[in-house]
Motif scaffolding. Structure first.
Motif, PDB file in Angstrom:
ATOM      1  N   PHE A   1       0.840  -1.409  -0.121  1.00 22.04           N
ATOM      2  CA  PHE A   1       0.094  -0.267   0.249  1.00 22.04           C
ATOM      3  C   PHE A   1       0.740   1.070   0.218  1.00 22.04           C
ATOM      4  O   PHE A   1       0.801   2.554  -0.806  1.00 22.04           O
ATOM      5  N   LEU A   2       2.354   1.797   0.973  1.00 24.22           N
ATOM      6  CA  LEU A   2       2.998   2.054   0.704  1.00 24.22           C
ATOM      7  C   LEU A   2       3.402   3.075  -0.364  1.00 24.22           C
ATOM      8  O   LEU A   2       4.438   3.664  -1.191  1.00 24.22           O
ATOM      9  N   ALA A   3       3.642   1.556  -1.014  1.00 25.06           N
ATOM     10  CA  ALA A   3       4.496   1.891  -2.699  1.00 25.06           C
ATOM     11  C   ALA A   3       3.282   2.315  -3.257  1.00 25.06           C
ATOM     12  O   ALA A   3       3.408   3.394  -4.198  1.00 25.06           O
ATOM     13  N   GLN A   4       2.222   1.474  -3.353  1.00 29.22           N
ATOM     14  CA  GLN A   4       1.410   2.016  -4.232  1.00 29.22           C
ATOM     15  C   GLN A   4       0.937   4.220  -3.941  1.00 29.22           C
ATOM     16  O   GLN A   4       0.591   4.946  -5.034  1.00 29.22           O
ATOM     17  N   LEU A   5       0.664   4.482  -2.386  1.00 26.17           N
ATOM     18  CA  LEU A   5       1.090   5.423  -1.752  1.00 26.17           C
ATOM     19  C   LEU A   5       1.591   6.575  -2.501  1.00 26.17           C
ATOM     20  O   LEU A   5       1.769   7.976  -3.253  1.00 26.17           O
ATOM     21  N   SER A   6       3.234   6.077  -2.610  1.00 28.50           N
ATOM     22  CA  SER A   6       4.063   6.379  -3.371  1.00 28.50           C
ATOM     23  C   SER A   6       3.970   7.056  -4.341  1.00 28.50           C
ATOM     24  O   SER A   6       4.509   8.174  -4.922  1.00 28.50           O
ATOM     25  N   VAL A   7       3.709   6.518  -5.170  1.00 29.47           N
ATOM     26  CA  VAL A   7       3.301   6.584  -6.786  1.00 29.47           C
ATOM     27  C   VAL A   7       2.102   7.597  -7.078  1.00 29.47           C
ATOM     28  O   VAL A   7       1.814   8.912  -7.561  1.00 29.47           O
ATOM     29  N   GLN A   8       0.986   7.596  -6.117  1.00 32.42           N
ATOM     30  CA  GLN A   8      -0.243   8.573  -6.274  1.00 32.42           C
ATOM     31  C   GLN A   8       0.447   9.749  -5.636  1.00 32.42           C
ATOM     32  O   GLN A   8       0.084  10.645  -6.195  1.00 32.42           O
ATOM     33  N   HIS A   9       1.399   9.881  -4.670  1.00 32.11           N
ATOM     34  CA  HIS A   9       1.514  11.079  -4.236  1.00 32.11           C
ATOM     35  C   HIS A   9       2.891  11.648  -5.685  1.00 32.11           C
ATOM     36  O   HIS A   9       2.412  12.690  -5.299  1.00 32.11           O
TER      37      HIS A   9
ATOM     38  N   ARG B   1       8.108  14.385  -3.701  1.00 28.95           N
ATOM     39  CA  ARG B   1       9.683  13.782  -4.203  1.00 28.95           C
ATOM     40  C   ARG B   1      10.126  12.829  -3.284  1.00 28.95           C
ATOM     41  O   ARG B   1       9.705  13.482  -2.007  1.00 28.95           O
ATOM     42  N   TRP B   2      10.011  11.259  -3.780  1.00 28.33           N
ATOM     43  CA  TRP B   2       9.789  10.705  -1.960  1.00 28.33           C
ATOM     44  C   TRP B   2      11.690   9.827  -2.545  1.00 28.33           C
ATOM     45  O   TRP B   2      12.593  10.047  -3.444  1.00 28.33           O
ATOM     46  N   CYS B   3      12.455  10.093  -1.170  1.00 25.83           N
ATOM     47  CA  CYS B   3      13.287   9.104  -0.279  1.00 25.83           C
ATOM     48  C   CYS B   3      12.987   7.694   0.825  1.00 25.83           C
ATOM     49  O   CYS B   3      11.977   7.815   1.276  1.00 25.83           O
TER      50      CYS B   3
ATOM     51  N   ALA C   1       8.099   4.200 -18.317  1.00 28.72           N
ATOM     52  CA  ALA C   1       7.835   4.444 -16.309  1.00 28.72           C
ATOM     53  C   ALA C   1       8.947   5.164 -14.791  1.00 28.72           C
ATOM     54  O   ALA C   1       8.976   5.216 -14.212  1.00 28.72           O
ATOM     55  N   ALA C   2      10.173   3.934 -15.849  1.00 29.17           N
ATOM     56  CA  ALA C   2      11.313   3.992 -14.934  1.00 29.17           C
ATOM     57  C   ALA C   2      11.260   5.174 -15.228  1.00 29.17           C
ATOM     58  O   ALA C   2      12.299   6.289 -13.325  1.00 29.17           O
ATOM     59  N   ARG C   3      11.448   6.070 -16.367  1.00 28.41           N
ATOM     60  CA  ARG C   3      12.291   7.427 -16.302  1.00 28.41           C
ATOM     61  C   ARG C   3      11.519   8.545 -15.035  1.00 28.41           C
ATOM     62  O   ARG C   3      11.710   9.311 -14.519  1.00 28.41           O
ATOM     63  N   TRP C   4      10.210   8.109 -15.133  1.00 24.40           N
ATOM     64  CA  TRP C   4       9.116   8.679 -14.849  1.00 24.40           C
ATOM     65  C   TRP C   4       9.647   8.676 -12.634  1.00 24.40           C
ATOM     66  O   TRP C   4       9.422  10.167 -12.422  1.00 24.40           O
ATOM     67  N   ILE C   5       9.274   7.137 -12.450  1.00 23.06           N
ATOM     68  CA  ILE C   5       9.639   7.275 -11.035  1.00 23.06           C
ATOM     69  C   ILE C   5      11.339   8.087 -10.907  1.00 23.06           C
ATOM     70  O   ILE C   5      10.477   8.171  -9.773  1.00 23.06           O
TER      71      ILE C   5
END
Length: 604
Positions: free
Chosen positions: A366-374, A380-382, A415-419
């Motif tokens: 769920f947190l992985a999905q939340l990081s993509v949603q945000h 910007r995530w670390c 997708a990798a570039r976007w991430i």
């Protein structure tokens, strides 16, 4: 590490440094004595190796002096950058930075067709107080377009043409930069490699004004609110132990100056204004002298903590909380599940959220999905996940971002570039010390602008024991340290904390079920849990309309809602959760268009 950090580390070993750089010198009481920076025996050069002045030196014959990094430059006859590299290696210092996508590659644009600044541009600059020699120093050029005259400000660095700004001398709003060029600071080609203090201004004319007054200065390329240049010039700015930020004396300038000071490090940043003028160039046009500018720079103020204020000073902010302006959103990122946003929970800046859940129930998913949603909202995530290699994390994020179990290779790359533009990962599998992790988080916040952080999980922090003597005190200190970082950086930190073992997995854990000290949840701003009902789709009585689990809010310190649940429906393959039984995946990165394959001719 910046120059001030290295100079401080050198000062802590002042006697060793002095003996290393000046081996023919000798100790004399609280000082190390040598003849000169050449290192011969003598008394002219003194290095303080003990006491309040430890780490400072002076050659009384030549009136040279400074800290030990300055001594390193003088003895080795090298630049600040080279001295920093050598000194850091000698000290055994190494800074670990979070891994992310490869640094963006910018194209080097062709030099624009233009001529050296001629009468029209020179006259315009003169009206702003800028002398012809200053224009030549900055290599200002001129160009005619459709009957309009443009001044061209070239951005030069390390002998390369990086970018250029075109400004219509008759219309300030008619201004542009070269497309897809690297954002960087203006004026690098004029900065002495041994310079330790720099002034950063909001505009090119302000930097030119200060250069004309004999002050080393650079300018940002796109105003006080843009920091895209910071990633490009980060290493080059590390050599400066004194950074004076002289943005415009207006609300936007002051806000941008404080943010830049925070990101560069408040210990080496000072704020400067040229009162009563808006900026340096306005002061020059008013006839101010070089002494005026030198005094203003010397009197620049360090960042001071905010003082005590009456409650009603916050009235305007509170009014906005009750009655936000149309289109104005609360700071932070809302809880989002697929296509739906839950407005009852916002992950605010300066807060910590503790997540718990039974092993295998989907909290990390769920947190992985939340990081993509945000990330789709600009976050910007670390991320630190001590139990999962970065490549596995990226694979899962790509599934979530594409909404597919097995996307096409081109789709994977896109997708990798976007991430990679929004997420950085700590490339470390296994346990780490919290103190080290916070330093890396601070780096990611300052350099890359990361404002969301994930620690998965608390048990992977080697200096935060789960049990035994002193465990509860260590857990309390850990959550306080994490909370202090969140407030200091204005970011949100998500922390995974495992629950105590329950009777079975049919009961979802709550706030009191988080393992360890109660101080973990006491110190958090939000406490949430993820629970999975473990439905078996292969059973005859399986009903796909029923939710597969839920996310539960157990505590929200600064919100109006408590004890609320959001139902979850899992979507097989793409590792997403949906907020309804339709189980429709959300596509964050659309599949790129592919060239149609030629039809196969039927020969039969």
């Amino acid at each position: 590490m910046n120059a001030a950090d290295i100079a401080k580390a050198l000062a802590e070993r002042a006697e060793d440094v002095a003996a290393y750089l000046l081996p023919n010198g000798k100790r004399a009481g609280r000082e190390w004595k040598a003849g000169s920076i050449s290192g011969e025996p003598g008394q002219s050069l003194s290095v303080a190796i003990h006491g309040q002045k430890r780490g400072l030196w002076r050659d009384f014959a030549t009136d040279q002096g400074g800290d030990l990094l300055d001594l390193w430059m003088a003895v080795r006859a090298c630049s600040v950058a080279q001295a920093m590299r050598e000194a850091a290696q000698w000290l055994g210092l190494r800074e670990t930075i979070p891994a992310g996508a490869p640094k963006r590659e910018y194209r080097r644009p062709p030099k624009p067709a233009c001529t050296a600044a001629a009468a029209e541009v020179l006259s315009w600059l003169a009206s702003r107080g800028i002398k012809e020699q200053t224009a030549r120093d900055f290599r200002i050029a001129q160009r005619q377009e459709a009957g309009k005259t443009y001044a061209i400000f070239p951005y030069l660095r390390d002998g390369e043409f990086i970018n250029a700004k075109f400004r219509n001398i008759a219309e300030k709003r008619d201004m542009r930069q070269m497309k897809e060029a690297e954002p960087c600071l203006f004026g690098w080609h004029l900065i002495d490699p041994k310079c330790r203090r720099i002034v950063i201004t909001e505009g090119e004319l302000d930097a030119m004004t200060l250069h004309q007054a004999g002050i080393a200065a650079l300018s940002v390329n796109a105003g006080a609110g843009s920091f895209a240049w910071l990633e490009s010039d980060w290493e080059r700015l590390e050599r400066f132990s004194d950074i004076v930020i002289a943005f415009d004396a207006d609300e936007a300038g002051r806000k941008g100056a404080r943010e830049l000071a925070r990101r560069l490090g408040e210990a080496r940043a000072r704020l400067c204004e040229f009162a009563p003028y808006k900026d340096a160039n306005e002061a020059l046009q008013a006839g101010e002298s070089p002494e005026f500018f030198a005094r203003a720079i010397s009197e620049a103020k360090p960042i001071e903590p905010d003082g005590i204020r009456p409650f009603d000073a916050f009235l305007e902010r509170v009014q906005a909380m009750f009655w936000p302006a149309p289109g104005e959103e609360a700071a932070g990122y809302p809880l989002a599940i697929g296509h739906k946003t839950q407005d009852w929970l916002v992950f605010r800046p300066g807060e910590v959220s503790v997540w718990t859940g039974i092993n295998g129930h989907g909290k990390s998913q769920f947190l992985a999905q939340l990081s993509v949603q945000h990330a789709a909202l600009g976050a910007r995530w670390c991320v630190y996940s001590g139990e999962m290699p970065p490549a596995v994390q990226l694979k899962r994020l790509i599934k979530i971002a594409t909404g597919q179990d097995r996307p096409h290779p081109e789709h994977i790359a896109q997708a990798a570039r976007w991430i990679g533009q929004s997420m950085w990962v700590i490339d470390r599998v296994g346990s780490v010390e919290l103190s080290w992790l916070i330093k890396v988080f601070e780096y990611a916040n300052r350099r890359y602008g990361c404002d969301c952080f994930l620690i998965d999980s608390l048990m992977m922090l080697s200096d935060v024991p789960e049990d035994g003597s002193g465990a509860f005190s260590a857990q309390k200190r850990a959550i306080q340290t994490i909370a202090d970082f969140a407030k200091r950086s204005g970011s949100h930190v998500h922390v995974v904390a495992h629950p105590r073992k329950g009777r079975d997995e049919t009961m979802a854990p709550g706030k009191l079920d988080v393992g360890g000290s109660s101080r973990i949840t006491d110190g958090a701003d939000n406490v949430l849990s993820v629970w999975n009902a473990k439905h078996d789709p292969t059973k005859p009585d399986y009903n796909p309309a029923l939710p597969d689990g839920h996310i539960a809010l157990h505590k929200q310190r600064h919100g109006d809602v408590q004890d609320r649940k959001a139902l979850l429906w899992s979507i097989a393959g793409c590792r997403q959760f949906s907020a309804d039984s339709l189980r429709a995946p959300r596509v964050f990165v659309p599949e790129p268009a592919r060239a149609p394959q030629p039809a196969q001719e039927d020969w039969l």
